[in-house]
Design a protein around this motif. Structure first.
Motif, mmCIF file in Angstrom:
data_model
loop_
_atom_site.group_PDB
_atom_site.id
_atom_site.type_symbol
_atom_site.label_atom_id
_atom_site.label_comp_id
_atom_site.label_asym_id
_atom_site.label_seq_id
_atom_site.Cartn_x
_atom_site.Cartn_y
_atom_site.Cartn_z
ATOM 1 N N UNK A 1 -3.845 4.973 -4.301
ATOM 2 C CA UNK A 1 -4.097 4.111 -5.300
ATOM 3 C C UNK A 1 -3.703 2.714 -5.016
ATOM 4 N N UNK A 2 -2.316 2.474 -4.970
ATOM 5 C CA UNK A 2 -1.928 1.298 -5.087
ATOM 6 C C UNK A 2 -1.217 0.877 -3.728
ATOM 7 N N UNK A 3 -0.834 -0.554 -3.576
ATOM 8 C CA UNK A 3 -0.218 -0.871 -2.693
ATOM 9 C C UNK A 3 1.042 -1.761 -3.186
ATOM 10 N N UNK A 4 2.285 -1.503 -2.814
ATOM 11 C CA UNK A 4 3.372 -2.463 -3.396
ATOM 12 C C UNK A 4 3.863 -3.244 -2.269
ATOM 13 N N UNK A 5 4.382 -4.628 -2.587
ATOM 14 C CA UNK A 5 4.833 -5.518 -1.884
ATOM 15 C C UNK A 5 6.404 -6.031 -2.457
ATOM 16 N N UNK A 6 7.313 -5.836 -1.758
ATOM 17 C CA UNK A 6 8.769 -6.376 -2.413
ATOM 18 C C UNK A 6 9.081 -7.501 -1.332
ATOM 19 N N UNK A 7 9.828 -8.514 -1.818
ATOM 20 C CA UNK A 7 10.430 -9.506 -0.992
ATOM 21 C C UNK A 7 11.835 -9.319 -1.457
ATOM 22 N N UNK A 8 12.855 -9.100 -0.413
ATOM 23 C CA UNK A 8 14.172 -9.226 -0.640
ATOM 24 C C UNK A 8 14.882 -8.912 0.540
ATOM 25 N N UNK B 1 19.159 -7.334 1.654
ATOM 26 C CA UNK B 1 20.183 -6.066 1.481
ATOM 27 C C UNK B 1 21.015 -6.193 -0.002
ATOM 28 N N UNK B 2 20.931 -7.424 -0.758
ATOM 29 C CA UNK B 2 21.669 -7.686 -1.850
ATOM 30 C C UNK B 2 20.621 -7.738 -3.035
ATOM 31 N N UNK B 3 19.612 -8.272 -2.870
ATOM 32 C CA UNK B 3 18.551 -8.784 -3.979
ATOM 33 C C UNK B 3 17.025 -8.603 -3.624
ATOM 34 N N UNK B 4 16.359 -8.368 -4.897
ATOM 35 C CA UNK B 4 14.860 -8.544 -4.899
ATOM 36 C C UNK B 4 14.734 -9.612 -5.466
ATOM 37 N N UNK B 5 13.681 -10.535 -4.726
ATOM 38 C CA UNK B 5 13.407 -11.942 -5.321
ATOM 39 C C UNK B 5 11.940 -11.898 -5.798
ATOM 40 N N UNK B 6 11.146 -10.833 -5.461
ATOM 41 C CA UNK B 6 9.904 -10.859 -5.930
ATOM 42 C C UNK B 6 9.281 -9.284 -5.565
ATOM 43 N N UNK B 7 8.495 -8.756 -6.710
ATOM 44 C CA UNK B 7 7.909 -7.714 -6.167
ATOM 45 C C UNK B 7 6.485 -7.457 -7.087
ATOM 46 N N UNK B 8 5.625 -6.786 -6.572
ATOM 47 C CA UNK B 8 4.403 -6.859 -7.223
ATOM 48 C C UNK B 8 3.402 -5.469 -6.647
ATOM 49 N N UNK B 9 2.819 -4.878 -7.746
ATOM 50 C CA UNK B 9 1.928 -3.794 -7.254
ATOM 51 C C UNK B 9 0.593 -4.140 -7.345
ATOM 52 N N UNK B 10 -0.249 -3.772 -6.545
ATOM 53 C CA UNK B 10 -1.677 -3.960 -6.374
ATOM 54 C C UNK B 10 -2.771 -2.913 -6.259
ATOM 55 N N UNK B 11 -3.558 -2.734 -7.170
ATOM 56 C CA UNK B 11 -4.444 -1.229 -7.213
ATOM 57 C C UNK B 11 -5.476 -1.359 -6.084
ATOM 58 N N UNK B 12 -4.881 -1.658 -4.967
ATOM 59 C CA UNK B 12 -5.821 -1.698 -3.903
ATOM 60 C C UNK B 12 -5.650 -0.540 -2.555
ATOM 61 N N UNK B 13 -5.255 0.528 -3.038
ATOM 62 C CA UNK B 13 -4.719 1.332 -2.146
ATOM 63 C C UNK B 13 -6.001 2.107 -1.381
ATOM 64 N N UNK B 14 -5.440 3.115 -0.295
ATOM 65 C CA UNK B 14 -6.160 3.327 0.952
ATOM 66 C C UNK B 14 -7.390 4.243 0.464
ATOM 67 N N UNK B 15 -7.174 5.036 -0.635
ATOM 68 C CA UNK B 15 -8.563 5.837 -1.155
ATOM 69 C C UNK B 15 -9.382 4.966 -1.708
ATOM 70 N N UNK B 16 -9.148 3.924 -2.482
ATOM 71 C CA UNK B 16 -9.933 2.895 -2.927
ATOM 72 C C UNK B 16 -10.665 2.120 -1.976
ATOM 73 N N UNK B 17 -9.973 1.580 -0.948
ATOM 74 C CA UNK B 17 -10.351 0.905 0.098
ATOM 75 C C UNK B 17 -11.492 1.701 0.933
ATOM 76 N N UNK B 18 -11.077 2.843 1.009
ATOM 77 C CA UNK B 18 -12.182 3.921 1.747
ATOM 78 C C UNK B 18 -13.406 4.202 0.996
#
Length: 323
Positions: free
Chosen positions: A140-147, A149-166
């Motif tokens: 359903x969704x795809x998550x992206x995280x930039x970080x 070993x010590x910190x997450x700088x940015x994260x976001x969830x997009x509702x473009x998962x594989x079932x939706x794209x299929x």
């Protein structure tokens, strides 16, 4: 104090059950189960869980309940993600599951999902000091995280998962070039904010977590007569080898994909569009390194649970020491 804990990840494509026994340091995995529920099939882009998908979800949780009871689990933690959180009848399904199984279901936000994925991946492989882009492809969704070993700088969830794209782009099999182009244009439109984050934080490596990356790694290993190390939490997937696999996937229909050594039956339908998404990220942002994590959301949930248990135990110890 030892505790037997069950974590259930109710994903859009697959429901996972993980049972572990906590120890003073870490945990021991006692059982893993997965069921291809495909809860988003037939209704995900309309925001509705169909009757057949509803039944598959109930049946899966009733099956998990039996395993949990036989395993004498102390606590159960169940999370539901994209398909359930976005469906008009998602809360009703979660309520029925809780009523029929006694397992409380927590519907989590996309941001919380991304945070759990980060901690899951962090348990699986050393992230190091350089920033990486973590990518988890769900149904359903795809998550992206930039970080790192010590910190997450940015994260976001997009509702473009594989079932939706299929459902949107894979009407012909093999997939047509014009549909790949439409998919590319769609991703450019939907992945707002990702380019700015990559410019700002300069991740050097793409780290994939989810069944798609597992399957792609399995195909690579078998193709090259390599064996997966027992108990490994990081799987090899060189970018050059991935591109060869991707090109091959685009030429095959479903029956031909099923014959690919290493192809998982539950991934065969969604793997083409999921691979197109991976290829889009690699091509757009020029990643030359890719890693695959065996851990994802459920291991991140487990990390938080164990951390909370230990924190509570330490608090009680401190209180006793002060009495």
């Amino acid at each position: 104090m030892q505790k037997r804990i069950a974590v259930i990840d109710m994903g859009t494509n697959t429901f996972h059950l993980l049972i572990v026994l906590t120890q003073e340091k870490g945990f021991v995995v006692e059982r893993r189960e997965r069921v291809a529920v495909k809860i988003g099939k037939g209704g995900i882009n309309e925001g509705f869980i169909t009757k057949s998908a509803w039944k598959r979800a109930i049946d899966a949780l009733l099956g998990f309940k039996g395993i949990i009871e036989n395993s004498k689990v102390d606590e159960v933690f169940a999370t539901a993600t994209s398909a359930i959180r976005n469906a008009r009848n998602g809360k009703d399904l979660a309520s029925e599951i809780s009523e029929r199984t006694g397992i409380p279901v927590r519907i989590i936000s996309g941001e919380q999902e991304a945070e759990y994925i980060y901690f899951g991946v962090k348990q699986a492989l050393p992230l190091g000091k350089e920033n990486s882009l973590i990518m988890d492809i769900g149904g359903g969704s795809v998550e992206f995280i930039i970080g790192n070993e010590t910190e997450v700088y940015w994260k976001k969830s997009y509702e473009i998962g594989a079932q939706r794209l299929l459902d949107l782009f894979h009407a012909h099999d093999p997939i047509l070039e014009k549909d790949i182009k439409r998919l590319e244009e769609y991703l450019q439109e939907k992945l707002f904010g990702l380019s700015d984050a990559i410019v700002a934080y300069s991740p050097k490596t793409l780290i994939g977590s989810s069944g798609t990356f597992d399957t792609l790694s399995d195909i690579y290993l078998i193709k090259n007569n390599l064996e997966k190390e027992p108990g490994a939490t990081e799987y090899p997937l060189p970018v050059s080898e991935y591109k060869s696999i991707h090109a091959d996937l685009l030429t095959k229909d479903r029956s031909q994909r099923l014959l690919i050594p290493g192809m998982a039956d539950m991934r065969v339908d969604m793997i083409v569009v999921a691979s197109c998404l991976i290829n889009h990220i690699l091509h757009t942002y020029g990643f030359s390194q890719m890693r695959a994590s065996a851990f994802a959301l459920k291991e991140g949930v487990l990390h938080h649970i164990i951390h909370s248990i230990r924190k509570n135990l330490n608090s009680h110890s401190d209180v006793k020491a002060n009495l």
